[in-house]
Write a protein that holds these residues in place. Structure first.
Motif, PDB file in Angstrom:
ATOM      1  N   TYR A 244      -2.803   5.013   6.089  1.00 15.84           N
ATOM      2  CA  TYR A 244      -2.129   3.716   6.175  1.00 15.84           C
ATOM      3  C   TYR A 244      -1.014   3.615   5.141  1.00 15.84           C
ATOM      4  CZ  TYR A 244      -1.332  -1.299   5.991  1.00 15.84           C
ATOM      5  OH  TYR A 244      -0.742  -2.532   5.995  1.00 15.84           O
ATOM      6  N   GLY A 245      -1.318   3.905   3.893  1.00 22.71           N
ATOM      7  CA  GLY A 245      -0.290   3.831   2.860  1.00 22.71           C
ATOM      8  C   GLY A 245       0.863   4.781   3.123  1.00 22.71           C
ATOM      9  N   ALA A 246       0.543   5.996   3.561  1.00 25.08           N
ATOM     10  CA  ALA A 246       1.594   6.975   3.855  1.00 25.08           C
ATOM     11  C   ALA A 246       2.465   6.517   5.016  1.00 25.08           C
ATOM     12  CB  ALA A 246       0.962   8.328   4.163  1.00 25.08           C
TER      13      ALA A 246
ATOM     14  N   ALA B 110       0.823  -1.213   0.000  1.00 29.69           N
ATOM     15  CA  ALA B 110       0.000   0.000   0.000  1.00 29.69           C
ATOM     16  C   ALA B 110       0.851   1.255   0.000  1.00 29.69           C
ATOM     17  CB  ALA B 110      -0.933   0.002   1.203  1.00 29.69           C
ATOM     18  N   SER B 111       2.136   1.113   0.348  1.00 33.16           N
ATOM     19  CA  SER B 111       3.040   2.264   0.362  1.00 33.16           C
ATOM     20  C   SER B 111       3.494   2.670  -1.029  1.00 33.16           C
ATOM     21  CB  SER B 111       4.278   1.934   1.199  1.00 33.16           C
ATOM     22  OG  SER B 111       5.066   0.925   0.566  1.00 33.16           O
ATOM     23  N   LEU B 112       3.225   1.839  -2.031  1.00 29.04           N
ATOM     24  CA  LEU B 112       3.798   2.042  -3.354  1.00 29.04           C
ATOM     25  C   LEU B 112       2.920   2.857  -4.292  1.00 29.04           C
ATOM     26  CD1 LEU B 112       5.194  -1.564  -3.919  1.00 29.04           C
ATOM     27  CD2 LEU B 112       6.415   0.456  -3.062  1.00 29.04           C
ATOM     28  N   LYS B 113       1.676   3.093  -3.891  1.00 27.69           N
ATOM     29  CA  LYS B 113       0.774   3.858  -4.740  1.00 27.69           C
ATOM     30  C   LYS B 113      -0.269   4.530  -3.866  1.00 27.69           C
ATOM     31  CE  LYS B 113      -1.862  -0.377  -5.620  1.00 27.69           C
ATOM     32  NZ  LYS B 113      -2.329  -1.329  -6.660  1.00 27.69           N
ATOM     33  N   GLY B 114      -0.996   5.472  -4.433  1.00 27.80           N
ATOM     34  CA  GLY B 114      -2.027   6.156  -3.678  1.00 27.80           C
ATOM     35  C   GLY B 114      -3.167   5.228  -3.321  1.00 27.80           C
TER      36      GLY B 114
ATOM     37  N   ARG C 163       2.710 -11.706  -4.892  1.00 27.22           N
ATOM     38  CA  ARG C 163       2.388 -12.596  -6.002  1.00 27.22           C
ATOM     39  C   ARG C 163       2.064 -11.816  -7.277  1.00 27.22           C
ATOM     40  NH1 ARG C 163      -1.400 -18.089  -5.759  1.00 27.22           N
ATOM     41  NH2 ARG C 163       0.274 -19.461  -6.451  1.00 27.22           N
ATOM     42  N   ALA C 164       2.917 -10.846  -7.579  1.00 29.45           N
ATOM     43  CA  ALA C 164       2.867 -10.069  -8.819  1.00 29.45           C
ATOM     44  C   ALA C 164       1.631  -9.175  -8.934  1.00 29.45           C
ATOM     45  CB  ALA C 164       2.953 -10.972 -10.061  1.00 29.45           C
ATOM     46  N   GLN C 165       0.969  -8.930  -7.790  1.00 27.58           N
ATOM     47  CA  GLN C 165      -0.216  -8.066  -7.853  1.00 27.58           C
ATOM     48  C   GLN C 165       0.146  -6.668  -8.366  1.00 27.58           C
ATOM     49  OE1 GLN C 165      -2.201  -7.557  -4.110  1.00 27.58           O
ATOM     50  NE2 GLN C 165      -3.757  -6.207  -4.933  1.00 27.58           N
ATOM     51  N   GLY C 166       1.324  -6.174  -7.979  1.00 29.69           N
ATOM     52  CA  GLY C 166       1.700  -4.825  -8.390  1.00 29.69           C
ATOM     53  C   GLY C 166       2.511  -4.783  -9.669  1.00 29.69           C
ATOM     54  N   ALA C 167       2.689  -5.931 -10.322  1.00 29.53           N
ATOM     55  CA  ALA C 167       3.521  -5.966 -11.544  1.00 29.53           C
ATOM     56  C   ALA C 167       2.828  -5.302 -12.707  1.00 29.53           C
ATOM     57  CB  ALA C 167       3.857  -7.400 -11.868  1.00 29.53           C
TER      58      ALA C 167
END
Length: 259
Positions: free
Chosen positions: A159-161, A148-152, A255-259
């Motif tokens: 939480y992400g921030a 969650a830290s990698l995108k808005g 598992r490549a969700q953010g790929a």
């Protein structure tokens, strides 16, 4: 290296957020590898039960009720570790919370609550561990961040921030110890959607809106969530000597969700 693939015998580990989820799974993995493990959580019933379950299978474990936001709790823990154990080799900062919020005037209560646990709690843990580890010049710290830290995230902005801050402090601390010539390795893992109490919050919020559990999992988890033990396996590797040349690294495990 001879012997078992991972052997943590003789080491002392502290795990925060150890009553459930990734913290509990990490405590079990590290304890089963031979370390003496100190389980911390503000849920005194849950952390005691987690420790009792490991004690039954012969692991060396101690449970302590602990609030990562409280400086007094950390001071008491540090004094107790020095007196009772005389060393600290491993820290896993797994305590964390999530709240639903967005960036507007309403964010400040959730922002303060989330950052107190996720960021300040992690920093206090690292400060304590580094005080002990610097005495012997070695140790291993793993901080649990999040993909969650990698995108808005329009649903959980704080939480992400907060998890982005955890990743940044991980890199900064690793550089500090490396440049000081210390063999103290500091890394972070970034789990994707994982089957924990935090996942239940997402289910409660989105199942009805998205049309059911299957649709929620397609949006948040590429079909299925990770299991806490799958995250703990990576944490176990990173705190072991098998990862002796890894520090300042940030590992997504989704598992490549953010790929």
């Amino acid at each position: 290296m001879d012997g078992p693939w991972i052997d943590l015998s003789g080491q002392v580990a502290v795990i925060t957020g150890a009553a459930a989820g990734i913290g509990q799974a990490s405590a079990e993995a590290i304890a089963r590898a031979g370390a003496a493990v100190i389980l911390l959580d503000r849920d005194h019933v849950g952390v005691a039960a987690a420790a009792a379950a490991l004690d039954k299978v012969g692991c060396k474990v101690v449970a302590r009720t602990h609030d990562v936001t409280q400086e007094n709790d950390w001071q008491a823990l540090g004094d107790w570790i020095a007196a009772e154990w005389g060393r600290l080799d491993i820290l896993v900062n797994s305590a964390g919370i999530a709240r639903f919020d967005r960036v507007d005037a309403s964010i400040f209560p959730t922002y303060h609550e989330v950052f107190a646990v996720n960021v300040e709690g992690t920093l206090r843990g690292m400060a304590l561990a580094l005080d002990h580890m610097r005495l012997v010049g070695r140790g291993a710290i793993v901080n649990v961040s999040s993909t969650a830290s990698l995108k808005g995230n329009p649903a959980m902005a704080s939480y992400g921030a907060s998890k982005a801050a955890v990743s940044h402090f991980t890199r900064s601390a690793a550089l500090e110890t490396n440049r000081a010539g210390l063999d103290i390795r500091i890394n972070a893992v970034l789990p994707g959607f994982t089957e924990t109490g935090m996942a239940q919050q997402v289910y409660d919020q989105f199942d009805a809106k998205l049309g059911g559990r299957e649709q929620t999992l397609q949006v948040f988890a590429s079909g299925r969530p990770a299991q806490p033990a799958e995250i703990a396996d990576l944490i176990l590797f990173l705190v072991s000597d098998r990862a002796s040349f890894i520090s300042g690294s940030i590992y997504s495990i989704d598992r490549a969700q953010g790929a």
